[in-house]
Design a protein around this motif. Structure first.
Motif, PDB file in Angstrom:
ATOM      1  N   ASN A  66      45.463  22.616  36.211  1.00 56.07           N
ATOM      2  CA  ASN A  66      45.364  23.612  36.002  1.00 56.07           C
ATOM      3  C   ASN A  66      43.752  23.929  35.312  1.00 56.07           C
ATOM      4  O   ASN A  66      43.192  23.638  34.938  1.00 56.07           O
ATOM      5  CB  ASN A  66      45.613  23.478  34.295  1.00 56.07           C
ATOM      6  CG  ASN A  66      47.193  24.078  34.406  1.00 56.07           C
ATOM      7  OD1 ASN A  66      47.897  24.791  34.726  1.00 56.07           O
ATOM      8  ND2 ASN A  66      48.081  22.722  32.610  1.00 56.07           N
ATOM      9  N   ASP A  67      43.735  23.365  36.839  1.00 57.12           N
ATOM     10  CA  ASP A  67      41.783  23.901  37.726  1.00 57.12           C
ATOM     11  C   ASP A  67      40.601  22.598  36.450  1.00 57.12           C
ATOM     12  O   ASP A  67      39.799  22.759  36.687  1.00 57.12           O
ATOM     13  CB  ASP A  67      41.356  25.254  36.829  1.00 57.12           C
ATOM     14  CG  ASP A  67      41.606  26.396  37.190  1.00 57.12           C
ATOM     15  OD1 ASP A  67      41.926  25.873  38.994  1.00 57.12           O
ATOM     16  OD2 ASP A  67      41.994  27.447  36.909  1.00 57.12           O
ATOM     17  N   LEU A 104      35.174  30.746  37.862  1.00 53.19           N
ATOM     18  CA  LEU A 104      35.838  30.134  36.703  1.00 53.19           C
ATOM     19  C   LEU A 104      36.139  30.793  35.918  1.00 53.19           C
ATOM     20  O   LEU A 104      37.013  31.575  35.747  1.00 53.19           O
ATOM     21  CB  LEU A 104      36.120  29.005  36.324  1.00 53.19           C
ATOM     22  CG  LEU A 104      36.782  27.823  37.624  1.00 53.19           C
ATOM     23  CD1 LEU A 104      35.957  26.542  37.028  1.00 53.19           C
ATOM     24  CD2 LEU A 104      38.027  27.749  37.560  1.00 53.19           C
ATOM     25  N   LYS A 105      34.585  30.911  35.342  1.00 58.25           N
ATOM     26  CA  LYS A 105      34.905  32.304  34.775  1.00 58.25           C
ATOM     27  C   LYS A 105      34.706  33.610  35.152  1.00 58.25           C
ATOM     28  O   LYS A 105      35.454  34.282  33.923  1.00 58.25           O
ATOM     29  CB  LYS A 105      32.597  31.891  34.047  1.00 58.25           C
ATOM     30  CG  LYS A 105      32.364  33.270  33.275  1.00 58.25           C
ATOM     31  CD  LYS A 105      30.931  33.148  32.958  1.00 58.25           C
ATOM     32  CE  LYS A 105      30.659  33.896  31.858  1.00 58.25           C
ATOM     33  NZ  LYS A 105      30.538  35.508  31.761  1.00 58.25           N
ATOM     34  N   PHE A 160      36.752  34.652  37.173  1.00 57.34           N
ATOM     35  CA  PHE A 160      39.118  34.238  37.310  1.00 57.34           C
ATOM     36  C   PHE A 160      39.171  34.907  35.625  1.00 57.34           C
ATOM     37  O   PHE A 160      40.445  35.004  35.308  1.00 57.34           O
ATOM     38  CB  PHE A 160      39.375  33.314  38.174  1.00 57.34           C
ATOM     39  CG  PHE A 160      40.669  32.990  37.314  1.00 57.34           C
ATOM     40  CD1 PHE A 160      41.279  33.554  38.656  1.00 57.34           C
ATOM     41  CD2 PHE A 160      41.280  32.353  36.563  1.00 57.34           C
ATOM     42  CE1 PHE A 160      42.975  33.469  38.175  1.00 57.34           C
ATOM     43  CE2 PHE A 160      42.881  31.940  37.023  1.00 57.34           C
ATOM     44  CZ  PHE A 160      43.236  32.623  37.797  1.00 57.34           C
ATOM     45  N   LYS A 161      38.856  34.321  34.689  1.00 59.59           N
ATOM     46  CA  LYS A 161      39.117  33.842  33.326  1.00 59.59           C
ATOM     47  C   LYS A 161      39.077  35.056  32.351  1.00 59.59           C
ATOM     48  O   LYS A 161      39.686  35.374  31.707  1.00 59.59           O
ATOM     49  CB  LYS A 161      38.345  32.872  32.234  1.00 59.59           C
ATOM     50  CG  LYS A 161      39.221  31.552  32.790  1.00 59.59           C
ATOM     51  CD  LYS A 161      38.330  29.905  31.517  1.00 59.59           C
ATOM     52  CE  LYS A 161      38.419  28.865  31.950  1.00 59.59           C
ATOM     53  NZ  LYS A 161      37.617  27.967  30.884  1.00 59.59           N
ATOM     54  N   GLU A 162      37.988  36.073  33.051  1.00 60.99           N
ATOM     55  CA  GLU A 162      37.278  37.031  32.197  1.00 60.99           C
ATOM     56  C   GLU A 162      38.593  38.494  33.430  1.00 60.99           C
ATOM     57  O   GLU A 162      39.367  39.197  32.740  1.00 60.99           O
ATOM     58  CB  GLU A 162      36.301  37.506  32.577  1.00 60.99           C
ATOM     59  CG  GLU A 162      35.173  36.304  32.455  1.00 60.99           C
ATOM     60  CD  GLU A 162      34.138  37.073  32.955  1.00 60.99           C
ATOM     61  OE1 GLU A 162      32.635  37.065  31.695  1.00 60.99           O
ATOM     62  OE2 GLU A 162      33.857  37.886  33.497  1.00 60.99           O
ATOM     63  N   ASP A 163      38.760  38.332  34.048  1.00 63.30           N
ATOM     64  CA  ASP A 163      39.281  39.754  35.248  1.00 63.30           C
ATOM     65  C   ASP A 163      40.260  39.054  36.080  1.00 63.30           C
ATOM     66  O   ASP A 163      40.234  39.737  36.703  1.00 63.30           O
ATOM     67  CB  ASP A 163      38.151  40.665  35.079  1.00 63.30           C
ATOM     68  CG  ASP A 163      37.278  40.774  36.547  1.00 63.30           C
ATOM     69  OD1 ASP A 163      37.372  39.481  36.872  1.00 63.30           O
ATOM     70  OD2 ASP A 163      37.704  41.392  36.835  1.00 63.30           O
ATOM     71  N   LYS A 164      40.686  37.956  36.460  1.00 59.38           N
ATOM     72  CA  LYS A 164      41.611  37.346  37.971  1.00 59.38           C
ATOM     73  C   LYS A 164      40.495  37.810  38.834  1.00 59.38           C
ATOM     74  O   LYS A 164      41.056  38.143  39.794  1.00 59.38           O
ATOM     75  CB  LYS A 164      42.804  37.667  37.566  1.00 59.38           C
ATOM     76  CG  LYS A 164      43.287  36.685  36.815  1.00 59.38           C
ATOM     77  CD  LYS A 164      45.210  36.812  36.535  1.00 59.38           C
ATOM     78  CE  LYS A 164      45.929  35.964  36.245  1.00 59.38           C
ATOM     79  NZ  LYS A 164      47.191  36.066  36.223  1.00 59.38           N
ATOM     80  N   ASN A 188      47.879  31.491  38.827  1.00 60.12           N
ATOM     81  CA  ASN A 188      47.825  30.953  37.372  1.00 60.12           C
ATOM     82  C   ASN A 188      47.357  30.400  37.176  1.00 60.12           C
ATOM     83  O   ASN A 188      47.086  29.797  35.466  1.00 60.12           O
ATOM     84  CB  ASN A 188      49.216  30.675  36.301  1.00 60.12           C
ATOM     85  CG  ASN A 188      50.106  31.660  37.014  1.00 60.12           C
ATOM     86  OD1 ASN A 188      49.663  32.829  35.900  1.00 60.12           O
ATOM     87  ND2 ASN A 188      51.470  31.393  37.223  1.00 60.12           N
ATOM     88  N   ALA A 189      46.411  29.617  37.871  1.00 59.54           N
ATOM     89  CA  ALA A 189      45.604  28.802  38.011  1.00 59.54           C
ATOM     90  C   ALA A 189      43.966  29.880  38.662  1.00 59.54           C
ATOM     91  O   ALA A 189      44.533  29.885  39.867  1.00 59.54           O
ATOM     92  CB  ALA A 189      45.226  27.664  38.139  1.00 59.54           C
ATOM     93  N   THR A 202      49.888  25.033  39.728  1.00 60.43           N
ATOM     94  CA  THR A 202      48.539  24.422  39.582  1.00 60.43           C
ATOM     95  C   THR A 202      49.176  23.744  39.094  1.00 60.43           C
ATOM     96  O   THR A 202      47.705  22.909  38.451  1.00 60.43           O
ATOM     97  CB  THR A 202      48.472  25.196  37.947  1.00 60.43           C
ATOM     98  OG1 THR A 202      49.704  24.976  37.048  1.00 60.43           O
ATOM     99  CG2 THR A 202      48.904  27.056  37.850  1.00 60.43           C
TER     100      THR A 202
END
Length: 204
Positions: free
Chosen positions: A90-91, A109-110, A112-116, A142-143, A152
């Motif tokens: 998981n990253d 990574l940031k 990706f978490k905001e809007d993939k 998913n990661a 992942t």
């Protein structure tokens, strides 16, 4: 003879310098153009790098390697050294069971978490089918770091004398996850300096 001596005196040093530069280019350094988006955002498509040959290979170095499968030279980052066990969960990167930070991934990574990365893979560089494809890859991920089967969590054991190379944009990079590890002889050198474009000139 007089004219020959004069010519040698005036131009000999110049030709010697040219010869030395040519020999150093052959044995000590080269340059490479980045193609594609696999090293975003660290390196951008079209940038030109100065590559030093015959340096020790360390973890997280950015290197140029020859890929036999595609018969081309690629720019990637060294993640696994000979004999390493590399695991992602998981990253999170684990090197020989020790959690290891990857600060060069922080920006994507940031996002990706905001809007993939949907807004990242949009714009002039991502027009057309390429942008659509990359957005679709990111949307179903998913990661940020996955194996070829979209798992992942996965593990690599790096054979002796070989290296695990990954791109910084893990979602779009074709790297050791797809073509396997790279032998030491296939690594041409380490990218040390970016000299084009001028607005991005500097060490890498």
């Amino acid at each position: 003879m007089k004219y020959l001596k004069s010519f040698i005196r005036e131009w000999g040093v110049f030709f010697l310098i040219i010869a030395l530069v040519g020999l150093s280019r052959l044995f000590l350094w080269s340059n490479v153009r980045v193609e594609g988006h696999s090293m975003d955002p660290t390196l951008a498509d079209g940038e030109i790098l100065f590559v030093v040959k015959h340096l020790p290979i360390d973890r997280f170095d950015i290197v140029v390697a020859h890929e036999d499968e595609g018969n081309k030279d690629i720019v990637k980052r060294v993640i696994g050294l000979p004999g390493d066990t590399i695991r992602y969960e998981n990253d999170k990167l684990y090197v020989n069971d020790q959690e290891t930070d990857e600060p060069y991934l922080a920006d994507y990574l940031k996002r990706f978490k905001e809007d993939k990365l949907q807004s990242t893979y949009t714009g002039d560089s991502w027009d057309g089918k390429k942008g659509e494809y990359f957005r679709s890859l990111a949307k179903k991920a998913n990661a940020f770091t996955l194996d070829v089967n979209f798992n992942t969590s996965f593990t690599f054991t790096v054979p002796e004398g070989q290296y695990l190379l990954l791109g910084d944009d893990r979602l779009v990079s074709s790297d050791s996850r797809h073509v396997g590890t790279f032998k030491a002889k296939d690594i041409i050198g380490e990218a040390k300096f970016r000299f084009w474009p001028l607005k991005r000139i500097g060490t890498v």
